[in-house]
Structure formats: C-alpha cells, structure tokens
Scaffold this motif. Sequence first.
Motif, PDB file in Angstrom:
ATOM      1  N   VAL A   3      80.244  20.729  37.865  1.00 25.80           N
ATOM      2  CA  VAL A   3      79.115  20.513  38.773  1.00 25.80           C
ATOM      3  C   VAL A   3      79.529  19.579  39.903  1.00 25.80           C
ATOM      4  O   VAL A   3      79.240  19.824  41.081  1.00 25.80           O
ATOM      5  N   ALA A   4      80.222  18.487  39.549  1.00 23.61           N
ATOM      6  CA  ALA A   4      80.649  17.518  40.564  1.00 23.61           C
ATOM      7  C   ALA A   4      81.595  18.178  41.572  1.00 23.61           C
ATOM      8  O   ALA A   4      81.463  17.975  42.791  1.00 23.61           O
ATOM      9  N   ASP A   5      82.549  18.988  41.071  1.00 21.03           N
ATOM     10  CA  ASP A   5      83.493  19.663  41.965  1.00 21.03           C
ATOM     11  C   ASP A   5      82.769  20.621  42.906  1.00 21.03           C
ATOM     12  O   ASP A   5      83.050  20.686  44.105  1.00 21.03           O
ATOM     13  N   ARG A   6      81.831  21.398  42.347  1.00 17.26           N
ATOM     14  CA  ARG A   6      81.103  22.369  43.175  1.00 17.26           C
ATOM     15  C   ARG A   6      80.272  21.649  44.246  1.00 17.26           C
ATOM     16  O   ARG A   6      80.148  22.140  45.383  1.00 17.26           O
ATOM     17  N   ALA A   7      79.677  20.492  43.881  1.00 15.24           N
ATOM     18  CA  ALA A   7      78.826  19.763  44.822  1.00 15.24           C
ATOM     19  C   ALA A   7      79.632  18.907  45.798  1.00 15.24           C
ATOM     20  O   ALA A   7      79.072  18.405  46.779  1.00 15.24           O
ATOM     21  N   GLY A   8      80.923  18.698  45.502  1.00 10.03           N
ATOM     22  CA  GLY A   8      81.740  17.870  46.362  1.00 10.03           C
ATOM     23  C   GLY A   8      81.417  16.400  46.251  1.00 10.03           C
ATOM     24  O   GLY A   8      81.479  15.653  47.240  1.00 10.03           O
ATOM     25  N   LEU A  41      82.259  12.440  39.807  1.00  8.97           N
ATOM     26  CA  LEU A  41      81.649  12.669  38.502  1.00  8.97           C
ATOM     27  C   LEU A  41      80.513  11.677  38.261  1.00  8.97           C
ATOM     28  O   LEU A  41      79.457  12.028  37.720  1.00  8.97           O
ATOM     29  N   GLY A  42      80.729  10.416  38.688  1.00  7.04           N
ATOM     30  CA  GLY A  42      79.699   9.403  38.512  1.00  7.04           C
ATOM     31  C   GLY A  42      78.430   9.723  39.286  1.00  7.04           C
ATOM     32  O   GLY A  42      77.319   9.512  38.791  1.00  7.04           O
ATOM     33  N   THR A  43      78.600  10.243  40.500  1.00  3.82           N
ATOM     34  CA  THR A  43      77.420  10.617  41.295  1.00  3.82           C
ATOM     35  C   THR A  43      76.655  11.751  40.634  1.00  3.82           C
ATOM     36  O   THR A  43      75.419  11.732  40.556  1.00  3.82           O
ATOM     37  N   ALA A  44      77.375  12.755  40.134  1.00  2.00           N
ATOM     38  CA  ALA A  44      76.718  13.871  39.448  1.00  2.00           C
ATOM     39  C   ALA A  44      75.949  13.377  38.227  1.00  2.00           C
ATOM     40  O   ALA A  44      74.821  13.813  37.957  1.00  2.00           O
ATOM     41  N   SER A  45      76.550  12.446  37.498  1.00  2.00           N
ATOM     42  CA  SER A  45      75.878  11.887  36.326  1.00  2.00           C
ATOM     43  C   SER A  45      74.634  11.112  36.728  1.00  2.00           C
ATOM     44  O   SER A  45      73.583  11.196  36.080  1.00  2.00           O
ATOM     45  N   ASN A  46      74.730  10.348  37.814  1.00  2.00           N
ATOM     46  CA  ASN A  46      73.583   9.564  38.256  1.00  2.00           C
ATOM     47  C   ASN A  46      72.417  10.434  38.707  1.00  2.00           C
ATOM     48  O   ASN A  46      71.251  10.050  38.556  1.00  2.00           O
ATOM     49  N   VAL A  56      71.056   7.408  43.953  1.00  2.00           N
ATOM     50  CA  VAL A  56      71.784   8.443  44.687  1.00  2.00           C
ATOM     51  C   VAL A  56      70.978   8.858  45.915  1.00  2.00           C
ATOM     52  O   VAL A  56      69.740   8.873  45.902  1.00  2.00           O
ATOM     53  N   SER A  57      71.662   9.213  46.989  1.00  2.00           N
ATOM     54  CA  SER A  57      70.982   9.656  48.209  1.00  2.00           C
ATOM     55  C   SER A  57      70.330  11.009  47.995  1.00  2.00           C
ATOM     56  O   SER A  57      70.736  11.796  47.128  1.00  2.00           O
ATOM     57  N   ALA A  58      69.310  11.289  48.802  1.00  2.00           N
ATOM     58  CA  ALA A  58      68.606  12.565  48.706  1.00  2.00           C
ATOM     59  C   ALA A  58      69.548  13.735  48.973  1.00  2.00           C
ATOM     60  O   ALA A  58      69.457  14.787  48.339  1.00  2.00           O
ATOM     61  N   ALA A  59      70.492  13.550  49.895  1.00  2.00           N
ATOM     62  CA  ALA A  59      71.432  14.628  50.211  1.00  2.00           C
ATOM     63  C   ALA A  59      72.336  14.944  49.025  1.00  2.00           C
ATOM     64  O   ALA A  59      72.601  16.118  48.715  1.00  2.00           O
ATOM     65  N   ALA A  60      72.811  13.894  48.350  1.00  2.00           N
ATOM     66  CA  ALA A  60      73.675  14.106  47.179  1.00  2.00           C
ATOM     67  C   ALA A  60      72.894  14.785  46.055  1.00  2.00           C
ATOM     68  O   ALA A  60      73.420  15.664  45.353  1.00  2.00           O
ATOM     69  N   ILE A  61      71.646  14.368  45.872  1.00  2.00           N
ATOM     70  CA  ILE A  61      70.807  14.995  44.842  1.00  2.00           C
ATOM     71  C   ILE A  61      70.660  16.479  45.120  1.00  2.00           C
ATOM     72  O   ILE A  61      70.782  17.322  44.215  1.00  2.00           O
ATOM     73  N   VAL A  70      73.924  18.361  44.272  1.00  2.00           N
ATOM     74  CA  VAL A  70      74.148  18.457  42.827  1.00  2.00           C
ATOM     75  C   VAL A  70      73.164  19.448  42.202  1.00  2.00           C
ATOM     76  O   VAL A  70      73.537  20.260  41.337  1.00  2.00           O
ATOM     77  N   ARG A  71      71.914  19.402  42.627  1.00  2.00           N
ATOM     78  CA  ARG A  71      70.930  20.341  42.091  1.00  2.00           C
ATOM     79  C   ARG A  71      71.320  21.787  42.411  1.00  2.00           C
ATOM     80  O   ARG A  71      71.175  22.682  41.573  1.00  2.00           O
ATOM     81  N   MET A  72      71.809  22.024  43.608  1.00  2.00           N
ATOM     82  CA  MET A  72      72.240  23.378  43.970  1.00  2.00           C
ATOM     83  C   MET A  72      73.421  23.819  43.113  1.00  2.00           C
ATOM     84  O   MET A  72      73.479  24.969  42.643  1.00  2.00           O
ATOM     85  N   ALA A  73      74.354  22.904  42.860  1.00  2.00           N
ATOM     86  CA  ALA A  73      75.507  23.231  42.023  1.00  2.00           C
ATOM     87  C   ALA A  73      75.072  23.548  40.598  1.00  2.00           C
ATOM     88  O   ALA A  73      75.592  24.474  39.955  1.00  2.00           O
TER      89      ALA A  73
END
Length: 333
Positions: free
Chosen positions: A4-9, A12-17, A25-30, A33-36
Amino acid sequence: MRDVADRAGVSLGTASNVLNHPERVSAAAIERVRMAIDELGFVRNANASTLASGRSGALGLVVINLSNSMFVDVARGAQAAARAAGHNLLLADSADDFGAQGDNVDSFNEARVAGLLLAPMQDSSEHVARLKARQTPVVLINYDQGDDNLCTVVVDNEQVGYLAVRHMLDIGCRRIVFAAGGDEYYQPVRLRRRGARRAMREAAGAASFEEIMADGVKEADGLTVARQIAGRGPDTRPDGIIGVSDSLASGLVEGLSEAGITVPDEIAVMGCDRNSSAGDCRVPLTSIAMKGQEMGAAAVRLLLDEMNRDGDHVHQRVVLTPELIVRGSTVLP
C-alpha cells in the motif's frame, strides 16, 4: 501494508498512520493511501495489530440474556457510542447461564479487547477479577457490585418497584399482589421488591399487599401464579398484580384470560422492565421503561474514559431514573 505504501508513494510509517493515527497525516497523504487500499483490496490484519500492540481496538459486551429486549437496547446504545468514538463493539449472549458468562468474559479477555462491558444479573466479582488481572478496563451494567474500584451504570430498580405499586394505588387497586421469583439470584428482583414494600408502607393501610413467590421470572412462572389466583373466589382475588418482569406479567395475563378473568376489568396486571419480547401479550402491557440505550451509551463513555486517562480515571456509579409506561393492561380505553 508495504505494498500500500509503495503504491501510494509514501513511507510505511505514513501508511500505518493513515489507519491508526490519521490526525498525524496530511489530507493529501490520506487520500493517496485510501486510493491505494481500494486499488489493492487491502484488508488490515487485526490479529497482527493485536499481537504488535498487546491489545485490540475493539470493545466487548457480555449480556446475561438477549431474549430480554432491555439488553438489546443496552447493546444498541453501547454500539452507537462505541462507533462514534471509532471502536467496534463485539457482543456475546450468555443465555441466562452464569457459567457461559464466565466463558464469554474469558474469550474476550483472550482476544485482548481494549475494554469490556459486563451486564450480569448476579455477583460477578470473579469474572471482574480476571479482567482486572490483565489490566482490562471493565464497566458493570444493570448490576451494582458495591465495588468502589469499578464503574457501574444502573437503573434505579428500587424505584421501579415503587412506581409499580404507586400506579396500582393510583388506579384504585386495593388488593395488590407482587409476583416475583429468583430474588436469591437476581439483584434487580430484590430491589424491585424493596421498592414495592416502601410504597406500601407510605400508603399506610390504603390497600392490602401480598407477595407470591414464583420459581423464576419467565412467562411459565406467570402462568403458574395466574392459575393459583384464578382458583380463589372473586372476593379474595387481588384487583391488581405486579409481575417483577414483563415476561412473568405476560404469563399472568395469559393465565388469567384462560380462566375467564378479564384484564384489566377484573384484575389489572403490569410488568416491570418494558420487555418488547413480551409484546405478544394479548393485552398491551403497562410496564416501566428501563433506559437500556442510555445505560449502554453511558457505560461506553465511562469505559473510554478509563481506557484513555492512564490511571487518572475516577470511578463512577451512574444511576438512571425509570419511567412508568401506562398501557391497556391496567387502564381501560
């Protein structure tokens, strides 16, 4: 998770958060990750999360019997409050079996639930002790164990019995019967009996009062009591009967009707716990609303406070006020 983290760019810690601490986490990162997650069909491994943290994010609720709709209401109130706080609620029914209640408590303890709500009908000190040994927060519902180191949410069951007798007196009953069973096991039964006696003392001889001991609090127990009463002469029968539970009261109505005694024309009948499972009673049953949803929601709030305050939590005893609901079994249309 790494996929998931790789697909979202992202890391790993951000994906977990995003899943565990989205406020970090920022709205953009969320969004990435949700799309991934959607694209990959990712489902988190709750068992792995529990192993890593030592505790799951779920709350447990163990009730003594879901055939009583009050406990269904408790579950609904608890689930709504838990979901609003971001927790899942797991439910177990003990089917009136105290041993099964202990097994359910142990199962949730083994599953490392974050906290447990326990709705028993008798002293459960041993079960509570097993939870506390694992530092699992616990709140009791509908039972007061008298433990200052434990949060409790109850309805005022003594007031339930008091309101029932006052209603019978108010509609003009002068020969009142209180039918109950199981008070050696069930705290609510003992308290309702105490409240009924208090109301009769205050009435100062305005009516006679008789207590009939049934074997239990089920519909079959009400049928047995009704047959005893039907065997009496019209001048010695009560004109008002209080069943300590709606199930017992439903049996009273059925048994009296089978004997040709009309409710409420000849004998008024009421229950004490607004159990919709007794809804097939041939006469709409007067009863006392037990505030089940409010109890469940209040218990979750106390549980979450204990989970989140790290030793700074103050244990509370919350008492809710019951409410008389008048229907056709005591008052003619």
